[in-house]
Write an enzyme that holds these catalytic residues in place. Sequence first.
Site: not given
Length: 326
Positions: A237, A266, A285
């Site tokens: 993360r 993000e 991601h």
Amino acid sequence: MKKRILVYGHLNDSQLAQLNQDFEVIIFPDLTSIDDTAFRASLSGAHGLVGASLVITPELLDAAPHLETIATISVGYDNYPVEELTRRGILLCNTPDVLTETTADTGFLLIMAAARRAVELAELVKRGEWTRGIEPKYFGSDVHDKTLGMIGFGRIGAAVARRGALGFGMRILYSNASPKPELEAQLGAEHREMKTLLAEADIICVTVPLTTETEHLIDEQEFAQMKPSTIFVNIARGKVVNEAALIEALKMGQIQAAGLDVFEQEPLSPESPLLHMKNVIALPHIGSATHETRTAMAQRAVDNITLALRGEHPISLVNEEAWKPA
């Protein structure tokens, strides 16, 4: 009366049909905020939620008094107030196992791409600047026979390490996990304190979950302990790493390069210095983003919520304390 499920993650037609057999299903295909008016209006009668990415708050839970189960289409659950869900008796289900190998593929992709400067050199070719043999200033680093340090050695960490040890003859170190004798035997892995791992490893890959203890686990002090030749990869993360410290370490040459699939914010801001660094591979991601794996993750979520709302134990339950057998 059928129990109601709100779906805000992508399910295919077969998965939706499976849910529709037993439940009333309301779909929110483009939901980007928990403040969406239609979504809010449907919460009062909802017994289950299926989706990912949205941050679930106690205030939202107040609007859903009949909620029994949330099935997230992810393995991570840092968007969910687990203690609050448990206090209210709401089950939280996730999707471990089904994305392990795909996410490990992504991790090793970043290792290879960062070490061999693949994106930087591919862009050079596309710009028409490949006019002669590659000069030493463009050389990358070998991956085979190097030391791979895994910060986190759960399912995904072990899968990355397995690729390195068995496919590339890498020496494996691991930290931030209890000793794993079986993996030590299989892969020759060696348990280390993180400080020692940071100093010894040629390539460092982070796979720990995000918790209050692991937020900014990798900070200025940790980057200072790494070799100048270190390849740093994060597939955990974004908030596990202090991004400002990472940027400074790259600028100052404390580490050689970084491969990143996750970021503190993000999507990544267009203003981020990371976007302008040649020694950074930045992906949006995509750790589990293949057709096969996302379908399998969605199916696990469907199976989890189906079982839970029938009063049966789901396959993957995060907060076991909230389970009350019928």
